[in-house]
Scaffold this motif. Structure first.
Motif: not given
Ligand code: FUL
Length: 424
Positions: A74-83, A85-91, A103-106
């Motif tokens: 979403x606009x906040x930039x938090x990624x729901x997959x372990x991208x 490209x950034x550490x701002x993610x589920x990882x 994303x993989x679970x869905x």
């Protein structure tokens, strides 16, 4: 004057047949009770301890949805997959010990249930340090899109949200080329070179006429990037709305009434637009019990109205004039029309009448504009064995006509919402 009738691609027709999708907004906002956040909420706040994507997708399927769209970012930039490209993610979150990939679970749940998967990747990114530098951010965005387009199987839709991007342009040529290369059948929502478009409000409400052939120049109030196309193209609409007030789950929010959702259904699916209904997972990582219950009620209401269609046999009588015969006299209070769309949307107006032994002459049942993928009309009950549908529009053709005995022709009204601002 020759009228140009742009034709749909097979992928567009397949997408229109999906009719109903569920939207899942979930991320760091879910844990802060926020609709938008500015990219500073800690990744560590994302901790949906009981998350079960299977529950989301099974609920979608039971509600009659044939696809889902997940907010991968979403606009906040938090990624729901372990991208990468950034550490701002589920990882960087405690969820699944930082090893999770939502994303993989869905995607896996969708595969298991035979439901299509779409992904939302916000161009506006309030976290990425690269954002102020267009070149650097375009590269990052393309890398994220590549990850999503390669890691999770076939996608039915990519949702490009214009919000927050006013005055900012992205490298749409490169973005579209990547989609064409990696997910050629995925619909592109509203930006770049869109193949599906926004209905013009976030209330889920289309208005007659619902045009599939639009001069994309007239979409300029939605996004600047489409202006340059400047020609009529086939771009059917998707009406999006949340089952709640907010797009993200919040403790003090709750679902809309069944009557409201039914009204939305008539004004979206019933007018030939797809409906994307947002049902946000909560802090447990489950769909809220009240929303699940409301979806069951909605499905039951739809099944009781439209669950036992009676199909008629279509015969063309003259240009644009169709006769519909039923095997025996049938009592009904809803008409369900479908247009043959392979050569483009042709019907600009239509009229349905019925003649019968017990009826006084030719009785008009409905008179309106476009038909499209599906057009529902509610009317007082009538018993008849034969109908006539007269269509206006060069080369117009019907694909099917059925009728329903819903036991009601009451269409709930949503009085307080402004009419749809549809582009001409
Ligand atoms: C809007 C966004 O700003 C909302 O947060 C939500 O994602 C909605 C579907 O689109 O433009």
């Amino acid at each position: 004057m020759t009228v140009h009738h742009p034709s749909p691609s097979l992928a567009q027709l397949a997408w229109q047949r999906l009719e109903l999708g569920l939207f899942f907004h979930v991320g760091v906002n879910t844990f802060a009770g926020k609709e938008w956040s500015d990219g500073t909420l800690p990744a560590s706040s994302f901790d949906p301890t009981d998350l079960d994507a299977g529950q989301w997708v099974r609920t979608a399927k039971e509600a009659g949805a044939r696809y889902v769209v997940l907010t991968a970012k979403h606009h906040d930039g938090f990624c729901l997959w372990p991208t990468a490209t950034t550490d701002y993610s589920v990882a960087s979150s405690p969820w699944r010990g930082g090893q999770g990939d939502l994303v993989a679970e869905v995607a896996e749940a969708c595969r298991a249930e035979g439901v299509g998967l779409g992904l939302y990747l916000s161009p506006w990114d309030r976290h990425a340090p690269e954002y102020p530098d267009p070149q650097a951010y375009d590269a990052l965005y393309l890398a994220q899109l590549r990850e999503l387009c390669t890691g999770y199987g076939d996608l039915v839709e990519l949702w490009f949200d214009g919000a927050g991007s006013a005055g900012r342009s992205y490298d749409w040529d490169a973005i579209m080329a990547l989609v064409a290369e990696l997910q050629p059948d995925a619909m592109v929502f509203n930006m770049g070179t869109p193949t599906i478009r926004w209905i013009g409000n976030e209330d889920g409400l289309a208005a007659d006429p619902v045009r599939y052939a639009v001069d994309t120049a007239s979409l300029d109030n939605y996004t600047e990037t489409v202006i340059r196309l400047g020609e009529a193209r086939y771009v059917p609409p998707e009406a999006d709305v949340s089952i709640r007030r907010g797009w993200f789950w919040a403790a003090d929010d709750g679902p809309k009434s069944v009557e409201h959702l039914l009204a939305v259904y008539y004004r979206s699916v019933g007018l030939g637009a797809n409906l994307l209904l947002n049902v946000p997972p909560d802090t447990r990582g489950l769909l809220d019990d009240a929303d699940v219950e409301r979806l069951r009620e909605l499905r039951a209401a739809l099944d009781s109205r439209f669950g036992s269609p009676v199909a008629g046999v279509l015969t063309q009588m003259a240009d644009g004039v169709w006769q519909v015969d039923f095997q025996a006299p049938v009592t009904f209070d809803h008409l369900d029309l479908a247009e043959e769309l392979s050569a483009g949307q042709r019907v600009t107006a239509h009229r349905v009448s019925v003649e019968g032994a017990d009826l006084d002459g030719d009785v008009l049942l409905a008179e309106a504009g476009t038909v499209g993928h599906r057009r529902l009309h509610a009317h007082p009950p009538v018993t008849a064995q034969r109908l006539r549908v007269t269509c206006v529009g060069e080369g117009s053709a019907l694909a099917g006509v059925s009728v329903h005995h819903a036991g009601t022709h009451g269409v709930p009204q949503i009085e307080y919402l402004a009419p749809t601002d549809e582009p001409e």
